[in-house]
Structures are given as C-alpha cells and as structure tokens.
Design a protein around this motif. Structure first.
Motif, PDB file in Angstrom:
ATOM      1  N   HIS A   1       1.479   5.248   0.355  1.00 33.95           N
ATOM      2  CA  HIS A   1       1.089   6.163   1.131  1.00 33.95           C
ATOM      3  C   HIS A   1       1.145   7.647   0.508  1.00 33.95           C
TER       4      HIS A   1
ATOM      5  N   ASP B   1       0.958  -1.331   0.070  1.00 30.75           N
ATOM      6  CA  ASP B   1      -0.020  -0.021  -0.078  1.00 30.75           C
ATOM      7  C   ASP B   1       0.849   1.268   0.141  1.00 30.75           C
TER       8      ASP B   1
ATOM      9  N   LYS C   1       3.968  12.845   8.283  1.00 31.33           N
ATOM     10  CA  LYS C   1       2.622  13.183   7.998  1.00 31.33           C
ATOM     11  C   LYS C   1       1.932  14.113   8.870  1.00 31.33           C
TER      12      LYS C   1
ATOM     13  N   GLU D   1      -3.536   9.758   1.196  1.00 30.01           N
ATOM     14  CA  GLU D   1      -3.709   9.819   2.497  1.00 30.01           C
ATOM     15  C   GLU D   1      -4.706  10.960   3.138  1.00 30.01           C
TER      16      GLU D   1
ATOM     17  N   ASP E   1       8.504   7.644   1.939  1.00 27.69           N
ATOM     18  CA  ASP E   1       7.677   6.549   1.818  1.00 27.69           C
ATOM     19  C   ASP E   1       8.055   5.416   0.602  1.00 27.69           C
TER      20      ASP E   1
END
Length: 80
Positions: free
Chosen positions: A6, A4, A69, A11, A40
């Motif tokens: 991000h 996955d 983040k 997000e 990432d």
C-alpha cells in the motif's frame, strides 16, 4: 497468497509529484509519510508470515495505517 503493498504513491497516484514535494519541504508530512511507510512494512511482514502476531494486532495496525493515509490525503488535498 499475494500480498498487496500500500505505498502512498500507489494508493494516491494523482498526488505522486505533490507527495515528493511535501516529503522534501514539509517536516510534518515527511514524518507522517515515514510512519505510514514503516507501518505498511510491518503489516506486510506480518501478512507474509515473517512475524507472528494476533489477528487483533494486525487489524489495529491496518486501522492505524488507514488513519495515517487519511491524514496524508488531507494534507495533500490542502496543498493542491
């Protein structure tokens, strides 16, 4: 195994336009964004098996990514 990604736009889709605006006009945000993107990418490479490392190192990268983040989200909230 499905990895996955991000990306920040994925997000935080509600801030997609603001992310673009801040990347263009705020050097601090742009630097944090680049750091997040690079981190990432590194996590993805490890998860895909392209790079070998310890689980502890991978977890530390994920924590750093989460911290970035959080910082980016805070800036986005303040700018909205």
């Amino acid at each position: 195994m499905i990895i996955d990604r991000h990306s920040l736009a994925k997000e935080l889709p509600e801030f997609k336009e603001k992310i673009h605006e801040l990347k263009m006009n705020d050097r601090h945000f742009a630097r944090l964004f680049d750091d997040y993107h690079n981190l990432d990418h590194e996590v993805i490479r490890i998860e895909e098996g392209v790079e070998n490392t310890s689980d502890d190192y991978l977890e530390s990268l994920k924590k750093q990514r989460l911290h970035l983040k959080d910082q980016l989200y805070s800036i986005l909230k303040s700018a909205s």
